[in-house]
Scaffold this motif. Structure first.
Motif, PDB file in Angstrom:
ATOM      1  N   GLU A 156       0.832  -1.207   0.000  1.00  0.00           N
ATOM      2  CA  GLU A 156       0.000   0.000   0.000  1.00  0.00           C
ATOM      3  C   GLU A 156       0.868   1.260   0.000  1.00  0.00           C
ATOM      4  N   ILE A 157       2.031   1.175   0.633  1.00  0.00           N
ATOM      5  CA  ILE A 157       2.913   2.363   0.638  1.00  0.00           C
ATOM      6  C   ILE A 157       3.511   2.550  -0.761  1.00  0.00           C
ATOM      7  N   HIS A 158       3.894   1.446  -1.382  1.00  0.00           N
ATOM      8  CA  HIS A 158       4.387   1.511  -2.762  1.00  0.00           C
ATOM      9  C   HIS A 158       3.337   2.169  -3.662  1.00  0.00           C
ATOM     10  N   TYR A 201       1.399   6.737  -6.805  1.00  0.00           N
ATOM     11  CA  TYR A 201       0.233   7.594  -7.028  1.00  0.00           C
ATOM     12  C   TYR A 201       0.651   9.070  -6.991  1.00  0.00           C
ATOM     13  N   GLN A 202       1.506   9.422  -6.036  1.00  0.00           N
ATOM     14  CA  GLN A 202       1.976  10.812  -5.945  1.00  0.00           C
ATOM     15  C   GLN A 202       2.723  11.208  -7.214  1.00  0.00           C
ATOM     16  N   SER A 203       3.490  10.256  -7.754  1.00  0.00           N
ATOM     17  CA  SER A 203       4.224  10.547  -8.982  1.00  0.00           C
ATOM     18  C   SER A 203       3.253  10.769 -10.142  1.00  0.00           C
ATOM     19  N   MET A 204       2.221   9.936 -10.206  1.00  0.00           N
ATOM     20  CA  MET A 204       1.234  10.084 -11.283  1.00  0.00           C
ATOM     21  C   MET A 204       0.471  11.393 -11.142  1.00  0.00           C
ATOM     22  N   LEU A 205       0.179  11.778  -9.907  1.00  0.00           N
ATOM     23  CA  LEU A 205      -0.503  13.064  -9.685  1.00  0.00           C
ATOM     24  C   LEU A 205       0.334  14.220 -10.222  1.00  0.00           C
ATOM     25  N   GLY A 206       1.638  14.036 -10.164  1.00  0.00           N
ATOM     26  CA  GLY A 206       2.543  15.083 -10.639  1.00  0.00           C
ATOM     27  C   GLY A 206       2.710  15.065 -12.147  1.00  0.00           C
TER      28      GLY A 206
END
Ligand code: GLY
Ligand code: MN
Length: 489
Positions: free
Chosen positions: A230-232, A237-242
């Protein structure tokens, strides 16, 4: 310098081959620097290889498990650097002061599946190129160059289909294509790409926010009962948001002693540490690359604190001493001595740090290099030839275990972007091997080392920009001191 104007547009392509639908570059957002940037880079390259015939094959889509199901498209970084065109199936030649782009316009089938997009001529124009031809015309033009006795320069290929195409174009057997690359071209590209331009530094720095978010998210999640999976997922996800995918497969593990651990099967337990080495690929495909190691639950044990502080001291020593004219090899050795000093103070090693490092004993705990160049590639230009990128006449690569893994040894120059990533690892299998072989018995205290057998590993990585007088950490520094890390929980 303001970053805008950019050329933003949606590039949506889908190719249909016979009756077989092939998706191409699904919904990619095509962003470029202003065309003058690319024109200037090509002019400099042409000048460096005066009279040369320079051949560049852009990447194609790569099939995942059948042709119309593809991996996310990633353009070749040299192609991005010189032409900015972030789409599959392009090739280019620079010769006689002129650049030619070879690509085919989309068909009506493509438009039906993927929507409208710009013509090849328009895409080329955005990179300051007015000369375009059909993709297959490249064969005729390369054959003509060879017939007229011209050397055809290309960079080392790293994908099978590029090797095959280069072989077909040049007549070089596929088995010999990789080593037939042009060292002259590679050296000229390394000279250009090593010192980042202001627009590149802006892009690199802008995207650091995403790297920050990826890591702080993970650090806050490092709690008993959470899973690596889940942390991975939260990191990526944060990278995709960026706006970008990850720059390399995320490392997110409580078994940080495995340097590139790509498994995510553990449940976090108090007493462990979570090592996250992760980076994001920016919309213009510039990388971030950071590592943080967080105690599960947010409180370091005394033993963890002691080892952590040694790694942090090594990281800070490199950041404090990196500047133009300093060899990164010497920064590696500085980090190694800092680590050896710290381990001597804990009784894990004996003698002097100088002797331990000169003989290579510290590599039991620090078996990798202090860092690498970073830019369009997370290990920038590593597709060329590691030694032509990281070493030169004055600085040769060592063959000593640990030091031989150092990718960048040569003198730093203003505009270099490098990683600073020391670590201390307790790798049971390596400890057992060295002990069984009786290696460095006078330096390593194998008895005390037993207490650290299941300790794991700690790595701390920042991205540094070499300035005129020193260096600075790119972006806002991700929490790193013991106090800052513990304060996140
Ligand atoms: N961050 C992965 C590496 O530097 O190898
Ligand atoms: Mn790295």
């Amino acid at each position: 310098m303001p970053f805008f104007p950019f050329i933003y547009y949606l590039c949506i392509v889908k190719k249909q081959t016979n009756n077989n639908c092939r998706t191409k570059n699904l919904h990619s957002r095509h962003i470029m620097f202003p065309k003058e940037i690319y024109i200037n880079r090509r002019q400099k390259l042409s000048k460096a290889l005066d009279g040369g015939f320079l051949l560049f094959i852009g990447n194609r889509n790569a099939a995942f498990n059948y042709p119309s199901n593809e991996y996310a498209f990633r353009q070749d970084s040299t192609f991005l650097y010189l032409f900015g065109i972030d789409e599959p199936d392009f090739a280019a030649v620079i010769a006689d002061g002129e650049t030619t782009i070879y690509a085919d316009d989309v068909t009506m089938d493509d438009i039906i599946w993927m929507g409208p997009q710009k013509s090849v001529a328009d895409k080329a124009a955005e990179a300051g190129i007015s000369h375009t031809k059909r993709r297959n015309d490249i064969a005729t033009d390369v054959a003509k160059a060879i017939r007229s006795g011209r050397a055809v320069h290309f960079i080392p290929p790293y994908r099978g289909e590029t090797i095959i195409e280069l072989s077909e174009l040049t007549g070089i057997p596929t088995a010999n294509v990789k080593q037939s690359y042009s060292a002259e071209l590679v050296k000229a590209l390394v000279a250009l790409r090593s010192q980042k331009e202001p627009c590149e530094i802006e892009e690199l720095e802008r995207h650091q926010t995403i790297g920050y978010n990826m890591h702080v998210t993970a650090m806050k999640m490092a709690a008993e009962g959470r899973t690596e999976k889940e942390i991975h997922a939260a990191i990526d996800y944060q990278s995709m948001l960026g706006g970008g995918s990850v720059a390399f497969p995320t490392i997110c593990s409580v078994s940080g002693q495995t340097l590139h651990n790509h498994t995510y099967n553990n449940i976090l337990r108090n007493g462990q540490m979570l090592l996250v080495d992760a980076g994001s690929d920016s919309p213009l495909h510039y990388a971030t690359d950071h590592t943080r190691t967080t105690p599960v639950g947010g409180r370091f044990t005394q033993k963890q604190k002691e080892i952590y502080q040694i790694v942090l001291n090594a990281n800070n020593a490199v950041a404090d001493n990196s500047k133009p004219g300093v060899r990164y090899l010497d920064m590696h050795l500085l980090a190694a001595r800092t680590i050896a000093d710290g381990l001597i103070s804990l009784g894990i090693m004996k003698g002097t740090a100088e002797e331990a490092v000169s003989r290579g004993a510290h590599a039991l705990f620090f078996p990798h290099g202090i860092g690498h160049m970073m830019g369009l590639d997370v290990h920038d230009m590593e597709n060329y030839n590691e030694d032509l990128v990281g070493y030169d006449e004055k600085t040769k690569r060592s063959s000593q275990f640990g030091l031989s893994s150092l990718r960048l040894g040569r003198e730093l120059k203003p505009g270099f972007v490098v990683t600073d990533e020391p670590g201390i690892y307790f790798i049971p299998e390596l400890i057992d091997k060295w002990q069984a072989e009786g290696l460095f018995k006078d330096i390593i205290n194998y008895d005390i080392l037993k207490q650290y057998r299941s300790f794991g590993g700690i790595r701390l990585e920042d991205d540094l920009l070499v300035t005129d007088s020193g260096c600075r950490i790119l972006g806002k520094r991700i929490p790193i001191t013991i106090e800052e890390v513990e304060a996140l929980h």
